[in-house]
Design an enzyme around this catalytic site. Structure first.
Site, PDB file in Angstrom:
ATOM      1  N   SER A 183       0.869  -1.187   0.000  1.00 36.33           N
ATOM      2  CA  SER A 183       0.000   0.000   0.000  1.00 36.33           C
ATOM      3  C   SER A 183       0.896   1.224   0.000  1.00 36.33           C
ATOM      4  CB  SER A 183      -0.847  -0.013   1.274  1.00 36.33           C
ATOM      5  OG  SER A 183      -1.441   1.237   1.509  1.00 36.33           O
ATOM      6  N   TYR A 202      -1.861  -1.349  10.330  1.00 41.07           N
ATOM      7  CA  TYR A 202      -1.927  -1.514   8.865  1.00 41.07           C
ATOM      8  C   TYR A 202      -0.622  -1.036   8.238  1.00 41.07           C
ATOM      9  CZ  TYR A 202      -4.017  -1.115   4.149  1.00 41.07           C
ATOM     10  OH  TYR A 202      -4.300  -1.240   2.803  1.00 41.07           O
ATOM     11  N   LYS A 230       2.039  -3.301   6.148  1.00 38.38           N
ATOM     12  CA  LYS A 230       2.318  -3.022   4.736  1.00 38.38           C
ATOM     13  C   LYS A 230       3.794  -2.688   4.505  1.00 38.38           C
ATOM     14  CE  LYS A 230      -1.853  -3.783   3.140  1.00 38.38           C
ATOM     15  NZ  LYS A 230      -2.120  -4.957   2.310  1.00 38.38           N
TER      16      LYS A 230
HETATM   17  P1  NAI Z   1     -11.881  -5.739  -0.378  1.00 38.04           P
HETATM   18  O1  NAI Z   1     -12.488  -5.629   0.967  1.00 38.04           O
HETATM   19  O2  NAI Z   1     -12.662  -5.275  -1.562  1.00 38.04           O
HETATM   20  O3  NAI Z   1     -11.422  -7.246  -0.659  1.00 38.04           O
HETATM   21  C1  NAI Z   1     -10.670  -7.948   0.297  1.00 38.04           C
HETATM   22  C2  NAI Z   1     -10.987  -9.438   0.179  1.00 38.04           C
HETATM   23  O4  NAI Z   1     -10.158 -10.129   1.127  1.00 38.04           O
HETATM   24  C3  NAI Z   1     -12.444  -9.770   0.522  1.00 38.04           C
HETATM   25  O5  NAI Z   1     -13.003 -10.604  -0.468  1.00 38.04           O
HETATM   26  C4  NAI Z   1     -12.344 -10.500   1.856  1.00 38.04           C
HETATM   27  O6  NAI Z   1     -13.350 -11.471   2.050  1.00 38.04           O
HETATM   28  C5  NAI Z   1     -10.946 -11.122   1.749  1.00 38.04           C
HETATM   29  N1  NAI Z   1     -10.404 -11.488   3.059  1.00 38.04           N
HETATM   30  C6  NAI Z   1     -10.369 -10.735   4.185  1.00 38.04           C
HETATM   31  N2  NAI Z   1      -9.832 -11.450   5.185  1.00 38.04           N
HETATM   32  C7  NAI Z   1      -9.521 -12.670   4.692  1.00 38.04           C
HETATM   33  C8  NAI Z   1      -8.958 -13.850   5.247  1.00 38.04           C
HETATM   34  N3  NAI Z   1      -8.594 -13.922   6.534  1.00 38.04           N
HETATM   35  N4  NAI Z   1      -8.758 -14.910   4.435  1.00 38.04           N
HETATM   36  C9  NAI Z   1      -9.128 -14.858   3.124  1.00 38.04           C
HETATM   37  N5  NAI Z   1      -9.694 -13.784   2.559  1.00 38.04           N
HETATM   38  C10 NAI Z   1      -9.880 -12.702   3.333  1.00 38.04           C
HETATM   39  O7  NAI Z   1     -10.487  -4.963  -0.273  1.00 38.04           O
HETATM   40  P2  NAI Z   1      -9.480  -4.388  -1.391  1.00 38.04           P
HETATM   41  O8  NAI Z   1      -9.554  -2.928  -1.307  1.00 38.04           O
HETATM   42  O9  NAI Z   1      -9.666  -5.063  -2.678  1.00 38.04           O
HETATM   43  O10 NAI Z   1      -8.085  -4.810  -0.732  1.00 38.04           O
HETATM   44  C11 NAI Z   1      -7.258  -5.820  -1.285  1.00 38.04           C
HETATM   45  C12 NAI Z   1      -5.837  -5.586  -0.800  1.00 38.04           C
HETATM   46  O11 NAI Z   1      -5.378  -4.322  -1.278  1.00 38.04           O
HETATM   47  C13 NAI Z   1      -5.695  -5.539   0.724  1.00 38.04           C
HETATM   48  O12 NAI Z   1      -4.490  -6.197   1.100  1.00 38.04           O
HETATM   49  C14 NAI Z   1      -5.611  -4.060   1.020  1.00 38.04           C
HETATM   50  O13 NAI Z   1      -4.920  -3.783   2.206  1.00 38.04           O
HETATM   51  C15 NAI Z   1      -4.831  -3.582  -0.205  1.00 38.04           C
HETATM   52  N6  NAI Z   1      -4.955  -2.164  -0.485  1.00 38.04           N
HETATM   53  C16 NAI Z   1      -6.162  -1.596  -0.762  1.00 38.04           C
HETATM   54  C17 NAI Z   1      -6.247  -0.260  -1.036  1.00 38.04           C
HETATM   55  C18 NAI Z   1      -7.542   0.416  -1.349  1.00 38.04           C
HETATM   56  O14 NAI Z   1      -7.564   1.668  -1.353  1.00 38.04           O
HETATM   57  N7  NAI Z   1      -8.620  -0.304  -1.632  1.00 38.04           N
HETATM   58  C19 NAI Z   1      -5.038   0.610  -1.034  1.00 38.04           C
HETATM   59  C20 NAI Z   1      -3.824  -0.091  -0.752  1.00 38.04           C
HETATM   60  C21 NAI Z   1      -3.790  -1.433  -0.493  1.00 38.04           C
END
Ligand code: NAI
Length: 271
Positions: free
Chosen positions: A138, A151, A155
């Site tokens: 991130s 977090y 990261k």
């Molecule tokens: P999201 O909430 O849309 O998707 C995250 C997915 O991870 C969900 O399907 C959830 O069920 C799954 N998940 C959560 N805990 C889990 C576990 N213990 N085991 C298996 N699956 C699990 O989130 P998003 O935004 O797509 O985030 C994806 C990655 O990107 C994360 O690592 C987040 O920290 C990172 N990220 C996101 C940013 C953003 O602005 N959306 C910015 C920088 C990094």
């Protein structure tokens, strides 16, 4: 064009957001995709739509990650790209008030999972003598003040482990990289912002490019890092942040906007 033809990707957190976009893109580019998530209903739906398979996986459990790798190998025979993406926000609030249990639970999802993914996919890739491991960091992984404490620490850990693992695994033909997204409009951010419209507006307002960053753009960077075009890129964290970290404190501020051309100082060497 099929830029991932006949290759195999395993994507954690692929039921939503960035992981879902990556799963869809890898499949659209000719790949076989394993969708791994704790959300069975949504994960199974995504897998069905892209012709992949869904494997229920809690990334905080090492045995589950080991089983995910084993099941993927059984289904497709190899893993060309492991994407450690699953995440959530975790502990929010003052470091002075953070319960240790919140801290540990955040590290378990965002950092321990990346270790398990690198370890177990790495073992399979060592046998194959090839493979690419991508983890999602991130902008909070390269600067302070852009995310909650636990977090941010997790990261930053992803960036460090990416470098460290790459330095060992290159000898086995394995590349290890990370992507560091800026604020990307996904269900995670929609929840934090209180809706999709607010998330789109908020993401656009902090972007020096002026438009909201979408999950498909993070997926495109992942596809590049997974491809042979990135054959000599390893140990690297690729920022996909619309220029936020480059602009630093000036990001989104008036410092960059609406300034007329002039020279501020005693001399500019002309006339
Ligand atoms: P999201 O909430 O849309 O998707 C995250 C997915 O991870 C969900 O399907 C959830 O069920 C799954 N998940 C959560 N805990 C889990 C576990 N213990 N085991 C298996 N699956 C699990 O989130 P998003 O935004 O797509 O985030 C994806 C990655 O990107 C994360 O690592 C987040 O920290 C990172 N990220 C996101 C940013 C953003 O602005 N959306 C910015 C920088 C990094």
């Amino acid at each position: 064009m099929a830029r991932f033809k006949n290759r195999v990707a395993v994507v954690t957190g692929a039921a939503s957001g960035i992981g879902e976009a990556a799963a869809r893109l890898f499949a659209a580019e000719g790949g076989n995709v394993v969708v791994a998530d704790v959300n069975s209903a949504r994960g199974a739906q995504v897998a069905e739509e892209i012709g992949g398979v869904f494997i229920h996986t809690d990334v905080t459990r090492e045995e589950a990650m080991e089983a995910l790798v084993a099941a993927s190998l059984e289904r497709y025979g190899r893993i060309d790209c492991m994407v450690n993406n699953a995440g959530m926000v975790g502990a929010v609030g003052s470091i002075l008030d953070t319960p240790a249990s919140y801290w540990r639970a955040t590290q378990a999802v965002l950092f321990d999972s990346v270790f398990y993914g690198i370890k177990h996919a790495g073992r399979a890739m060592r046998e194959q003598k090839s493979g690419v491991i991508l983890s999602v960091s991130s902008i909070a992984g390269v600067m302070g003040g852009l995310g909650p404490h636990a977090y941010t620490a997790a990261k930053h850990g992803v960036v460090g482990l990416t470098r460290s693992a790459a330095s060992e695994l290159s000898r086995h033909g394995i590349r290890v990289n990370a992507v560091a997204p800026g604020t990307t409009v996904t269900p995670l951010i929609e929840e934090v912002r209180g809706g999709r419209e607010q998330a789109l507006a908020g993401a656009a307002s902090v972007s020096p490019l002026g438009t909201a960053l979408l999950p498909e753009e993070i997926a495109a960077a992942m596809l590049f890092l997974a491809s042979d075009a990135a054959a000599h890129i390893t140990g690297h964290t690729l920022l996909v942040d619309s220029g936020v970290t480059g602009a630093g404190a000036a990001s989104g501020s008036s410092v960059l906007k609406g300034q007329s051309m002039r020279f501020v100082g005693a001399s500019h060497g002309e006339g």
